[in-house]
Design an enzyme around this catalytic site. Structure first.
Site, short mmCIF file in Angstrom:
data_model
loop_
_atom_site.label_atom_id
_atom_site.label_comp_id
_atom_site.label_asym_id
_atom_site.label_seq_id
_atom_site.Cartn_x
_atom_site.Cartn_y
_atom_site.Cartn_z
N ASP A 91 38.28 -14.64 23.14
CA ASP A 91 39.61 -14.30 23.63
C ASP A 91 40.65 -14.66 22.58
O ASP A 91 40.45 -15.60 21.82
CB ASP A 91 39.94 -15.16 24.86
CG ASP A 91 39.87 -14.39 26.16
OD1 ASP A 91 39.34 -13.26 26.14
OD2 ASP A 91 40.34 -14.91 27.17
N TYR B 56 43.95 -16.71 21.42
CA TYR B 56 44.59 -17.93 21.91
C TYR B 56 45.67 -17.54 22.91
O TYR B 56 46.38 -16.55 22.72
CB TYR B 56 45.22 -18.71 20.76
CG TYR B 56 44.24 -19.23 19.73
CD1 TYR B 56 43.23 -20.13 20.09
CD2 TYR B 56 44.34 -18.86 18.40
CE1 TYR B 56 42.35 -20.63 19.14
CE2 TYR B 56 43.46 -19.35 17.43
CZ TYR B 56 42.47 -20.24 17.81
OH TYR B 56 41.59 -20.73 16.87
N PHE C 233 40.09 -16.81 15.82
CA PHE C 233 40.14 -18.18 15.30
C PHE C 233 41.40 -18.47 14.47
O PHE C 233 41.66 -19.61 14.12
CB PHE C 233 38.90 -18.52 14.46
CG PHE C 233 37.62 -18.54 15.25
CD1 PHE C 233 37.35 -19.57 16.13
CD2 PHE C 233 36.70 -17.51 15.12
CE1 PHE C 233 36.17 -19.58 16.88
CE2 PHE C 233 35.52 -17.51 15.85
CZ PHE C 233 35.26 -18.55 16.74
N HIS D 82 28.83 -22.91 18.47
CA HIS D 82 30.27 -22.59 18.35
C HIS D 82 31.00 -23.75 17.68
O HIS D 82 30.60 -24.91 17.83
CB HIS D 82 30.84 -22.34 19.75
CG HIS D 82 32.18 -21.68 19.76
ND1 HIS D 82 33.36 -22.39 19.63
CD2 HIS D 82 32.52 -20.37 19.88
CE1 HIS D 82 34.37 -21.54 19.68
NE2 HIS D 82 33.90 -20.31 19.82
#
Length: 221
Positions: free
Chosen positions: A65, A67, A78, A187
């Site tokens: 998703d 932020y 990211f 992750h």
């Protein structure tokens, strides 16, 4: 939804934009942006494609998703806009780069510099309502980004796919590993990284080693 996409991608994705699901998705996104604060800004929804033309593509990194905090999302997974504090996952990405290839963490968390070198920083869902993680999931974005990944796998060769965490691994499951190089790990989020599933994966050096072996210039991480 006003689709302003780099011309090099439009050629490959125009048919996708005409499908019923995408038209429904477009209606949903327009309604959400009209009624609520949503991220990223409308002009940045397709930033991952705009900053990484199809013909320059070397690496695909898959996020989940955007932020959902104020001023963070800039359309690249990211990545955060200049001047925004690095979120925990991004901090761990920079820590691993330092451990792997010795490059100190930069001041800015804006990964546009990676995108311009050929790194597609693709979130599975390209929009989100402010402060509501996952709020735009299951509206059609996942279908679109699956089609993008499938198209890249079919039409390109020697692309490095960096799949971090279970979600990204599932998303990239149909990549043709005979034509492309797929690296997987946990992750970079603290939950995963602190349990030993992220650090020392050496994805950044391994990615560049592969590219160089194919006579492709590596990424300046």
């Amino acid at each position: 939804m006003n689709i302003k996409l780099d011309e090099s991608w439009k050629h490959h994705l125009n048919d996708e934009f005409e499908k019923p699901y995408f038209k429904e998705l477009s209606t949903f996104v327009k309604s959400e942006y009209a009624q609520y604060q949503c991220f990223p800004k409308g002009k940045d929804i397709f930033a991952a494609f705009d900053h990484c033309p199809f013909h320059r593509l070397k690496v695909v990194i898959i996020g989940q998703d955007p932020y959902h905090g104020e001023g963070q999302a800039n359309g690249l997974c990211f990545s955060v806009s200049d001047g925004i504090s690095h979120p925990p996952s991004l901090q761990n990405i920079f820590k691993e780069i330092k451990r792997d290839i010795g490059i100190a963490p930069p001041v800015s968390g804006n990964l546009e510099r990676w995108a311009k070198q050929g790194v597609l920083l693709l979130n599975a869902t390209l929009t989100v309502r402010a402060h509501e993680a996952g709020s735009h999931q299951k509206q059609g974005w996942e279908t679109f980004t699956n089609a993008v990944i499938q198209m890249i796998s079919e039409k390109k060769e020697n692309i490095v796919f960096l799949l971090w965490g279970g979600f990204a691994k599932k998303k990239g499951a149909k990549v043709d590993t005979n034509k492309h190089y797929v690296l997987t790990s946990g992750h970079p989020s603290p939950l995963s990284a602190n349990r030993g599933f992220w650090f020392d994966n050496k994805h950044f050096s391994r990615c560049n080693d592969y590219l160089v072996s194919k006579r492709i210039e590596g990424i300046r991480w």
